[in-house]
Write an enzyme that holds these catalytic residues in place. Structure first.
Site, PDB file in Angstrom:
ATOM      1  CD1 TRP A  46      -0.175  -1.684   3.049  1.00  0.00           C
ATOM      2  CD2 TRP A  46       0.732   0.499   3.268  1.00  0.00           C
ATOM      3  NE1 TRP A  46       0.811  -1.623   4.151  1.00  0.00           N
ATOM      4  CE2 TRP A  46       1.177  -0.475   4.325  1.00  0.00           C
ATOM      5  CE3 TRP A  46       1.102   1.782   3.115  1.00  0.00           C
ATOM      6  CZ2 TRP A  46       2.288   0.363   5.135  1.00  0.00           C
ATOM      7  CZ3 TRP A  46       2.112   2.455   4.006  1.00  0.00           C
ATOM      8  CH2 TRP A  46       2.452   1.366   5.068  1.00  0.00           C
ATOM      9  CG  ASN A  47       4.908   1.404   0.362  1.00  0.00           C
ATOM     10  OD1 ASN A  47       4.811   0.742  -0.514  1.00  0.00           O
ATOM     11  ND2 ASN A  47       6.627   1.105   0.672  1.00  0.00           N
ATOM     12  CE  LYS A  68      -3.419  -9.849  -1.203  1.00  0.00           C
ATOM     13  NZ  LYS A  68      -4.460  -8.639  -0.922  1.00  0.00           N
ATOM     14  CG  HIS A  69      -2.945  -2.902  -4.820  1.00  0.00           C
ATOM     15  ND1 HIS A  69      -1.904  -2.566  -3.764  1.00  0.00           N
ATOM     16  CD2 HIS A  69      -3.118  -1.659  -5.614  1.00  0.00           C
ATOM     17  CE1 HIS A  69      -1.478  -1.529  -4.449  1.00  0.00           C
ATOM     18  NE2 HIS A  69      -1.815  -1.011  -5.225  1.00  0.00           N
ATOM     19  CB  ALA A  70      -1.963  -3.558   0.370  1.00  0.00           C
ATOM     20  CB  SER A  71      -6.667  -5.810   2.412  1.00  0.00           C
ATOM     21  OG  SER A  71      -6.629  -7.230   1.910  1.00  0.00           O
ATOM     22  N   GLY A 126       6.675  -6.236  -0.637  1.00  0.00           N
ATOM     23  CA  GLY A 126       6.069  -6.325   0.635  1.00  0.00           C
ATOM     24  C   GLY A 126       7.141  -6.632   1.895  1.00  0.00           C
ATOM     25  CB  SER A 127       6.329  -7.666   5.344  1.00  0.00           C
ATOM     26  OG  SER A 127       5.474  -8.596   5.050  1.00  0.00           O
ATOM     27  CD  GLU A 187      12.248  -5.413  -5.827  1.00  0.00           C
ATOM     28  OE1 GLU A 187      13.210  -5.035  -4.987  1.00  0.00           O
ATOM     29  OE2 GLU A 187      12.951  -5.739  -6.998  1.00  0.00           O
ATOM     30  CG  LEU A 188      10.977  -9.450   0.208  1.00  0.00           C
ATOM     31  CD1 LEU A 188      11.206 -10.797   0.869  1.00  0.00           C
ATOM     32  CD2 LEU A 188       9.498  -9.432  -0.071  1.00  0.00           C
ATOM     33  CB  CYS A 235      11.313  -0.723   0.591  1.00  0.00           C
ATOM     34  SG  CYS A 235      11.084  -0.204  -0.922  1.00  0.00           S
ATOM     35  CD  GLU A 259      11.194  -2.153   6.375  1.00  0.00           C
ATOM     36  OE1 GLU A 259      10.688  -3.312   6.354  1.00  0.00           O
ATOM     37  OE2 GLU A 259      11.245  -1.517   5.414  1.00  0.00           O
TER      38      GLU A 259
HETATM   39  P1  NAP Z   1       2.795  -7.017   3.578  1.00  0.00           P
HETATM   40  O1  NAP Z   1       2.020  -6.879   5.023  1.00  0.00           O
HETATM   41  O2  NAP Z   1       3.732  -7.980   3.350  1.00  0.00           O
HETATM   42  O3  NAP Z   1       1.946  -6.778   2.320  1.00  0.00           O
HETATM   43  C1  NAP Z   1       2.265  -6.703   1.072  1.00  0.00           C
HETATM   44  C2  NAP Z   1       1.103  -7.437   0.241  1.00  0.00           C
HETATM   45  O4  NAP Z   1       1.167  -8.740   0.499  1.00  0.00           O
HETATM   46  C3  NAP Z   1      -0.356  -7.156   0.243  1.00  0.00           C
HETATM   47  O5  NAP Z   1      -0.989  -7.335  -0.726  1.00  0.00           O
HETATM   48  C4  NAP Z   1      -0.476  -8.290   1.386  1.00  0.00           C
HETATM   49  O6  NAP Z   1      -2.076  -8.419   1.475  1.00  0.00           O
HETATM   50  C5  NAP Z   1       0.047  -9.383   0.702  1.00  0.00           C
HETATM   51  N1  NAP Z   1       0.365 -10.649   1.728  1.00  0.00           N
HETATM   52  C6  NAP Z   1       0.835 -10.481   3.129  1.00  0.00           C
HETATM   53  N2  NAP Z   1       0.866 -11.733   3.498  1.00  0.00           N
HETATM   54  C7  NAP Z   1       0.754 -12.389   2.450  1.00  0.00           C
HETATM   55  C8  NAP Z   1       0.941 -13.956   2.533  1.00  0.00           C
HETATM   56  N3  NAP Z   1       1.434 -14.743   3.495  1.00  0.00           N
HETATM   57  N4  NAP Z   1       0.934 -14.440   1.163  1.00  0.00           N
HETATM   58  C9  NAP Z   1       0.532 -13.652   0.353  1.00  0.00           C
HETATM   59  N5  NAP Z   1       0.333 -12.466   0.236  1.00  0.00           N
HETATM   60  C10 NAP Z   1       0.453 -11.678   1.394  1.00  0.00           C
HETATM   61  O7  NAP Z   1       3.543  -5.581   3.557  1.00  0.00           O
HETATM   62  P2  NAP Z   1       3.106  -4.045   3.753  1.00  0.00           P
HETATM   63  O8  NAP Z   1       2.845  -4.015   5.247  1.00  0.00           O
HETATM   64  O9  NAP Z   1       1.992  -3.902   3.009  1.00  0.00           O
HETATM   65  O10 NAP Z   1       4.172  -3.063   3.207  1.00  0.00           O
HETATM   66  C11 NAP Z   1       5.238  -3.057   4.109  1.00  0.00           C
HETATM   67  C12 NAP Z   1       6.476  -3.687   3.469  1.00  0.00           C
HETATM   68  O11 NAP Z   1       6.650  -3.664   2.230  1.00  0.00           O
HETATM   69  C13 NAP Z   1       7.735  -3.171   4.264  1.00  0.00           C
HETATM   70  O12 NAP Z   1       8.436  -3.990   4.992  1.00  0.00           O
HETATM   71  C14 NAP Z   1       8.637  -2.440   3.039  1.00  0.00           C
HETATM   72  O13 NAP Z   1       9.870  -2.342   3.375  1.00  0.00           O
HETATM   73  C15 NAP Z   1       8.016  -3.529   1.956  1.00  0.00           C
HETATM   74  N6  NAP Z   1       8.287  -2.704   0.667  1.00  0.00           N
HETATM   75  C16 NAP Z   1       9.413  -2.908   0.024  1.00  0.00           C
HETATM   76  C17 NAP Z   1       9.590  -2.671  -1.208  1.00  0.00           C
HETATM   77  C18 NAP Z   1      10.616  -2.832  -2.066  1.00  0.00           C
HETATM   78  O14 NAP Z   1      10.666  -2.577  -3.526  1.00  0.00           O
HETATM   79  N7  NAP Z   1      11.563  -3.537  -1.743  1.00  0.00           N
HETATM   80  C19 NAP Z   1       8.838  -1.486  -1.628  1.00  0.00           C
HETATM   81  C20 NAP Z   1       7.678  -0.922  -0.935  1.00  0.00           C
HETATM   82  C21 NAP Z   1       7.647  -1.979   0.266  1.00  0.00           C
HETATM   83  P3  NAP Z   1      -3.074  -7.801   2.660  1.00  0.00           P
HETATM   84  O15 NAP Z   1      -3.129  -6.487   2.417  1.00  0.00           O
HETATM   85  O16 NAP Z   1      -4.310  -8.459   2.046  1.00  0.00           O
HETATM   86  O17 NAP Z   1      -2.394  -8.520   3.758  1.00  0.00           O
END
Ligand code: NAP
Length: 458
Positions: free
Chosen positions: A134-135, A158-161, A210-211, A232-233, A266, A363
């Site tokens: 979502w960021n 599949k975007h963030a909820s 994401g995470s 990309e975490l 990130c 982080e």
């Molecule tokens: P997140 O909780 O991991 O969510 C990211 C996406 O993954 C959402 O669409 C989420 O869906 C989905 N998701 C979560 N758990 C999952 C699972 N077990 N299986 C499949 N899909 C799953 O991360 P966030 O809180 O939105 O974003 C913050 C993190 O992203 C930070 O760690 C940040 O550093 C990282 N990030 C990295 C980059 C990069 O390019 N390296 C860029 C931006 C952000 P739901 O929303 O439905 O849970």
């Protein structure tokens, strides 16, 4: 987790969406498969025309889109506009360059393999599932979608909820621009439904931003299905300041590098590693700059820091500060809630952070900076690399030896010298260690979801 837009500045529920039924997901997969066959048969010029039309739409609709981003996740409106326009720029970059980035690569001397000609060509893989955060609700998606579609692939998002309105905008964008029906679709589903989609035979590959736990989970499924995955975490990027640097410029940039996007990036600099000779000068300027930031309504043009996107993210920051202070860290500014509604957090700077504190390793996804004092460049490097992440890094020095040393020894996907980390369509983006696998953007990004086909002719 409900699929809903909740304004983080007020806590108000704006709109809730039902998740797709299994049958609806199946229909979308069928449409995606059909679109993949169609798109594969189109040429670069046709796809580039559609991509430029999509960029035109993004630009024409920028004001509305930016407002939507701000209301869904709280980024300051001026930054939201910047995000939207950056998307259009990347779309045009791939419209202009995809054909040359994916041109056949001939072997200079085919006689060495007993051939009259030998070359490699890039072909689309098909349907790619993109799980996105979502960021940057637009940018994260577009930097996947623009190269993927230009390569002839099809996207399923599949975007963030918490950003469903942005997801639904993206659902129709490419079709409105001329791409075949099904070329890019949003799946309004929860995280738990991702596995079934990824295991579907019609899906060829996946990318997740994401995470780390989400990345591990998707990579495990992709691995068991032998499907390509890009991750990309997270990151905990170091920002190293050495005595030869312009300390004033470093401190000013440090404030932006830590707090842009309300600190939820990130590639935000998160750990400031400063040589003892310039430590006090840097910290005074950094703290003063952080205190001077305007926190408030993200729709106000003057606002520099809006709310944290979710209540849980806000709670996490407050807890990280509490844990560090309880264990002896020095809180130089901020660190608490602002106002009585929404999830505002006063930008914070911590000194004297030690390895027992959670913020040393975890982080901090918000405007919370950690400053460390070091005695020399070797100690700076050791501290910079003492993390499970390896996304990017920033180095401030005018000494060529120090610069060479740090560029070659920092364990990260990128090094920015005398500047902050920024993503550009022209430069590859991605990390090592727990920050991910693979690259986005540039030539490397568009090639990730291609079959590199080797051709040998007698
Ligand atoms: P997140 O909780 O991991 O969510 C990211 C996406 O993954 C959402 O669409 C989420 O869906 C989905 N998701 C979560 N758990 C999952 C699972 N077990 N299986 C499949 N899909 C799953 O991360 P966030 O809180 O939105 O974003 C913050 C993190 O992203 C930070 O760690 C940040 O550093 C990282 N990030 C990295 C980059 C990069 O390019 N390296 C860029 C931006 C952000 P739901 O929303 O439905 O849970």
């Amino acid at each position: 987790m409900p699929i809903a837009t909740v304004n983080p500045a007020t806590g108000e529920l704006i709109e809730e969406f039902a998740s797709l039924t299994k049958e609806q997901v199946n229909q979308r997969l069928t449409r995606a498969e059909a679109a993949a066959a169609m798109l594969r048969a189109t040429d670069f010029d046709t796809r580039a025309r559609w991509m430029r039309a999509a960029a035109d739409l993004v630009e024409a609709e920028a004001a509305h889109t930016a407002r939507r981003l701000t209301i869904e996740m709280g980024k300051p409106i001026a930054q939201a506009r910047g995000e939207v326009l950056k998307c259009a720029h990347a779309m045009r970059f791939y419209a202009d360059n995809a054909e040359s980035l994916l041109a056949d690569q001939p072997l200079a001397d085919p006689s060495t393999v007993g051939a009259s000609a030998a070359y490699t060509s890039y072909e689309p893989l098909g349907v790619v599932l993109a799980v996105m955060p979502w960021n940057y609700p637009m940018w994260q998606v577009i930097r996947f979608a623009a190269p993927a579609l230009m390569a002839g692939n099809v996207g399923l998002l599949k975007h963030a909820s918490n950003v469903p309105q942005s997801a639904m905008y993206l659902d129709t964008l490419f079709e409105r621009a001329g791409f075949p029906v099904g070329s890019f679709q949003t799946l309004l589903i929860g995280a738990a439904d991702v596995e079934a989609v990824l295991r579907d035979r019609r899906v060829a590959a996946a990318t997740l931003t994401g995470s780390e736990p989400a990345g591990r989970s998707v990579a495990a499924v992709a691995g068991s299905e032998v499907k390509k995955v890009v991750l990309e975490l997270g990151g905990s990027d170091p920002f190293i300041v050495l005595p030869s640097a312009d300390v004033g410029a470093a401190a000013r940039t440090a404030v932006t590098a830590r707090t842009i996007n309300n600190g939820q990036s990130c590639i935000a600099a998160k750990r400031f590693i400063v040589h003892t000779e310039v430590y006090d000068e840097f910290v005074e300027a950094f703290v003063a700059g952080t205190k001077a930031l305007t926190v408030g309504d993200p729709l106000d043009e003057e606002t520099e820091i809006g709310p944290i996107a979710t209540e849980s993210g806000w709670r996490e920051l407050v807890d990280l500060v509490g844990d560090a202070v309880a264990k002896g860290a020095l809180l130089r500014c901020g660190g608490s809630a602002v106002g009585t509604e929404g999830w505002f957090f006063e930008p914070a700077v911590l000194e004297e952070v030690t390895t027992e504190m959670r913020v040393y390793r975890e982080e901090a996804f918000g405007p919370l900076a950690v400053v460390h004092r070091v005695d020399d460049v070797e100690q700076a490097l050791k501290l910079a690399n003492d993390t499970t992440f390896g996304l990017s890094s920033s180095v401030w020095t005018t000494d060529p030896d120090e610069e060479r040393f740090l560029i070659s020894r920092l364990a990260a996907g990128a090094v920015f010298v005398n500047g902050m980390t920024v993503s550009y369509p022209q430069l590859p983006f991605g990390g090592i260690k727990d920050s991910g696998i693979g690259r986005e953007l540039a030539a490397e990004g568009i090639r990730e979801f291609c079959n590199l086909k080797t051709v040998w002719k007698s």
